[in-house]
Design an enzyme around this catalytic site. Structure first.
Site, PDB file in Angstrom:
ATOM      1  N   SER A 131       0.827  -1.215   0.000  1.00 46.74           N
ATOM      2  CA  SER A 131       0.000   0.000   0.000  1.00 46.74           C
ATOM      3  C   SER A 131       0.852   1.251   0.000  1.00 46.74           C
ATOM      4  O   SER A 131       1.911   1.286   0.626  1.00 46.74           O
ATOM      5  CB  SER A 131      -0.890   0.004   1.252  1.00 46.74           C
ATOM      6  OG  SER A 131      -1.491   1.269   1.410  1.00 46.74           O
ATOM      7  N   TYR A 155      -1.484   0.503  10.385  1.00 51.99           N
ATOM      8  CA  TYR A 155      -1.753  -0.267   9.160  1.00 51.99           C
ATOM      9  C   TYR A 155      -0.548  -0.173   8.214  1.00 51.99           C
ATOM     10  O   TYR A 155      -0.037  -1.184   7.754  1.00 51.99           O
ATOM     11  CB  TYR A 155      -3.012   0.277   8.471  1.00 51.99           C
ATOM     12  CG  TYR A 155      -3.139  -0.147   7.026  1.00 51.99           C
ATOM     13  CD1 TYR A 155      -2.908   0.749   5.989  1.00 51.99           C
ATOM     14  CD2 TYR A 155      -3.476  -1.458   6.695  1.00 51.99           C
ATOM     15  CE1 TYR A 155      -3.010   0.361   4.669  1.00 51.99           C
ATOM     16  CE2 TYR A 155      -3.578  -1.854   5.373  1.00 51.99           C
ATOM     17  CZ  TYR A 155      -3.347  -0.933   4.366  1.00 51.99           C
ATOM     18  OH  TYR A 155      -3.436  -1.327   3.044  1.00 51.99           O
ATOM     19  N   LYS A 159       2.228  -3.153   6.737  1.00 51.51           N
ATOM     20  CA  LYS A 159       2.509  -3.401   5.312  1.00 51.51           C
ATOM     21  C   LYS A 159       4.018  -3.256   5.047  1.00 51.51           C
ATOM     22  O   LYS A 159       4.623  -4.055   4.342  1.00 51.51           O
ATOM     23  CB  LYS A 159       1.719  -2.433   4.432  1.00 51.51           C
ATOM     24  CG  LYS A 159       0.227  -2.728   4.371  1.00 51.51           C
ATOM     25  CD  LYS A 159      -0.064  -4.043   3.645  1.00 51.51           C
ATOM     26  CE  LYS A 159      -1.539  -4.318   3.523  1.00 51.51           C
ATOM     27  NZ  LYS A 159      -1.835  -5.574   2.815  1.00 51.51           N
TER      28      LYS A 159
HETATM   29  C1  WQD Z   1      -9.190   9.479   1.163  1.00 52.38           C
HETATM   30  C2  WQD Z   1      -9.417  10.941   1.506  1.00 52.38           C
HETATM   31  C3  WQD Z   1      -9.870  11.302   3.814  1.00 52.38           C
HETATM   32  C4  WQD Z   1     -13.727   9.336   4.064  1.00 52.38           C
HETATM   33  C5  WQD Z   1      -7.026   4.226   1.783  1.00 52.38           C
HETATM   34  C6  WQD Z   1      -7.043   3.046   2.653  1.00 52.38           C
HETATM   35  C7  WQD Z   1      -5.748   2.323   2.645  1.00 52.38           C
HETATM   36  C8  WQD Z   1      -5.103   2.257   1.289  1.00 52.38           C
HETATM   37  C9  WQD Z   1      -5.159   3.575   0.541  1.00 52.38           C
HETATM   38  C10 WQD Z   1      -5.088   0.100   0.275  1.00 52.38           C
HETATM   39  C11 WQD Z   1      -8.737  11.328   2.817  1.00 52.38           C
HETATM   40  C12 WQD Z   1     -11.061  11.700   2.944  1.00 52.38           C
HETATM   41  C13 WQD Z   1     -12.530   9.823   3.568  1.00 52.38           C
HETATM   42  C14 WQD Z   1     -14.736  10.256   4.461  1.00 52.38           C
HETATM   43  C15 WQD Z   1     -13.298  12.080   3.855  1.00 52.38           C
HETATM   44  N1  WQD Z   1      -5.736   1.269   0.513  1.00 52.38           N
HETATM   45  N2  WQD Z   1     -12.328  11.167   3.469  1.00 52.38           N
HETATM   46  N3  WQD Z   1     -14.474  11.594   4.339  1.00 52.38           N
HETATM   47  O1  WQD Z   1      -7.027   7.120   3.818  1.00 52.38           O
HETATM   48  O2  WQD Z   1      -6.151   7.653   1.495  1.00 52.38           O
HETATM   49  O3  WQD Z   1      -6.292   5.277   2.343  1.00 52.38           O
HETATM   50  O4  WQD Z   1      -6.516   3.955   0.525  1.00 52.38           O
HETATM   51  O5  WQD Z   1      -4.054  -0.235   0.668  1.00 52.38           O
HETATM   52  O6  WQD Z   1      -6.078   1.024   3.062  1.00 52.38           O
HETATM   53  O7  WQD Z   1      -7.303   3.477   3.958  1.00 52.38           O
HETATM   54  O8  WQD Z   1      -8.365   6.586   1.720  1.00 52.38           O
HETATM   55  O9  WQD Z   1     -10.705   6.860   1.095  1.00 52.38           O
HETATM   56  O10 WQD Z   1     -10.117   6.636   3.557  1.00 52.38           O
HETATM   57  O11 WQD Z   1      -9.519   8.727   2.336  1.00 52.38           O
HETATM   58  O12 WQD Z   1     -13.091  13.295   3.768  1.00 52.38           O
HETATM   59  O13 WQD Z   1     -15.849   9.881   4.932  1.00 52.38           O
HETATM   60  O14 WQD Z   1     -10.808  11.127   1.684  1.00 52.38           O
HETATM   61  O15 WQD Z   1      -9.690  12.238   4.876  1.00 52.38           O
HETATM   62  O16 WQD Z   1      -8.262  12.652   2.711  1.00 52.38           O
HETATM   63  P1  WQD Z   1      -6.909   6.762   2.400  1.00 52.38           P
HETATM   64  P2  WQD Z   1      -9.760   7.151   2.219  1.00 52.38           P
END
Ligand code: WQD
Length: 346
Positions: A131, A155, A159
């Site tokens: 990741s 997490y 990884k």
């Molecule tokens: C993206 C953006 C949030 C939810 C994920 C997985 C991780 C990895 C990479 C595989 C951030 C914002 C989110 C919400 C929001 N995948 N957000 N409101 O954190 O980049 O990582 O993808 O390995 O496992 O966690 O993805 O979609 O959670 O967040 O504003 O209700 O969207 O703050 O800026 P993230 P995400």
């Protein structure tokens, strides 16, 4: 075609990758404990491929930490397992802060048990689901594979630790063929709308939250932070269509099987960043649904911007993403409106 073992094959990325592997002619054994995946997803994968021979897709319900379950998976087919595609693991950043012990147990101890089983069944080819979270707060955007590995959440640490284990293994014993694929943000769904993302319980990730707001399952989107140093203040991510990601796994496996033993570490992303508010607007346009949102404080463990430099994957795998943000929103919405409750029985 080689017999593959897919751990976590019933999950979002796993089920889409199983579809690609079956379409390429592989026969699969799936090991999954269904903690964040669905047997229904695999039933639908079989329908999409028009599978009549159950020998091509064998399902073993079990846990990668359990030796007996691993033995069942490695002996399920009369053909030896020639390669493992390892998706099984926990992946919610926020949850990993609450329960690090579970994340270290499943993600690291589970991978260790799997690798021991691979050795005992003389299988030394593995594609690992890593990741971009392992980069933490990147020094430079876009991020290439030489960037510092400095996770900022449990997490990401798990990884990075499995990657370390894999590279120690590759250096200590000959014959290992390893691809560690560093995903950016996997989103979207198969264009048929038959399979898609169906997180257990309340979703953590942006796309499933937005699509569940659009379909009326969740009241509003909470935007975690609009005070980032980005053009519109919301955070930027490199969203990659899950079908492009699945094709990247197939391309990586083919290179491993074709070339001498090696360890590949590759970013899988599009190289284009989109902000949370851009995703919100694109999704509203595609779904023609209003998506109410509230600006909230930043979420612990988040970073302002992560965008991939995937030129290494393009060069080594001959793979490049084909689908854009519009396709991701269109396919995610198509899945959600056809399956408002996901895979749950209607
Ligand atoms: C993206 C953006 C949030 C939810 C994920 C997985 C991780 C990895 C990479 C595989 C951030 C914002 C989110 C919400 C929001 N995948 N957000 N409101 O954190 O980049 O990582 O993808 O390995 O496992 O966690 O993805 O979609 O959670 O967040 O504003 O209700 O969207 O703050 O800026 P993230 P995400």
């Amino acid at each position: 075609m080689p017999q593959l073992l897919i751990t976590g094959g019933a999950g979002f990325i796993g089920s889409h990758s199983c579809l690609s592997f079956l379409e390429a002619g592989h026969n699969l054994v799936i090991l999954d404990n269904y903690s964040n995946g669905s047997k229904e997803a695999l039933k639908r994968v079989a329908q999409l491929v028009g599978l009549h021979d159950s020998k091509r897709l064998r399902l073993i319900r079990g846990d990668i930490r359990n030796k007996n379950d691993l033995d069942k998976a490695f002996t399920a087919s009369d053909q030896p397992i020639e390669a493992v595609i390892h998706f099984a693991g926990l992946k919610a950043v926020s949850e990993s802060f609450l329960d690090p012990l579970k994340y270290w147990d499943v993600n690291l101890s589970g991978s260790r048990s799997l690798l021991e089983a691979m050795l005992s069944y003389e299988c030394k080819t593995i594609v690992f689901s890593s990741s971009a979270t392992i980069y933490g707060c990147p020094q430079k955007i876009p991020i290439d594979e030489t960037a510092l590995v400095q996770p900022v959440n449990p997490y990401g640490h798990t990884k990075a630790a499995v990657e370390r284990l894999l590279s120690d293994l590759a250096e200590s014993q000959n014959g290992w063929r390893i691809a560690s694929l560093r995903y950016f943000n996997p989103v979207g769904a198969h264009s048929s709308g038959v399979i898609g993302e169906d997180p257990n319980g309340l979703p953590n990730n942006l796309f499933p939250v937005v699509s569940q707001v659009a379909v009326g399952r969740i009241e509003e989107l909470k935007v975690f932070g609009c005070d980032w140093s980005t053009p519109d203040g919301s955070a930027i991510r490199d969203f990659i269509h899950v079908v492009d990601l699945a094709e990247g796994h197939l391309a990586a496996l083919e290179v491993l099987l074709r070339e001498p033993p090696q360890m590949l570490t590759l970013n899988l992303g599009t190289g284009r960043g989109h902000s949370v508010l851009e995703v919100l607007n694109a999704f509203q346009k595609v779904s023609k649904r209003n998506i109410p949102y509230l600006i909230e404080r930043r979420r612990p463990g988040d970073v302002a911007c992560t965008v991939a430099d995937s030129t290494m994957a393009e060069q080594r795998l001959g793979w490049k993403t084909k689908l854009n943000l519009f396709d991701m929103c269109k396919d995610a919405w198509n899945w959600q409106k056809m399956n408002p409750l996901g895979y749950q029985e209607k």
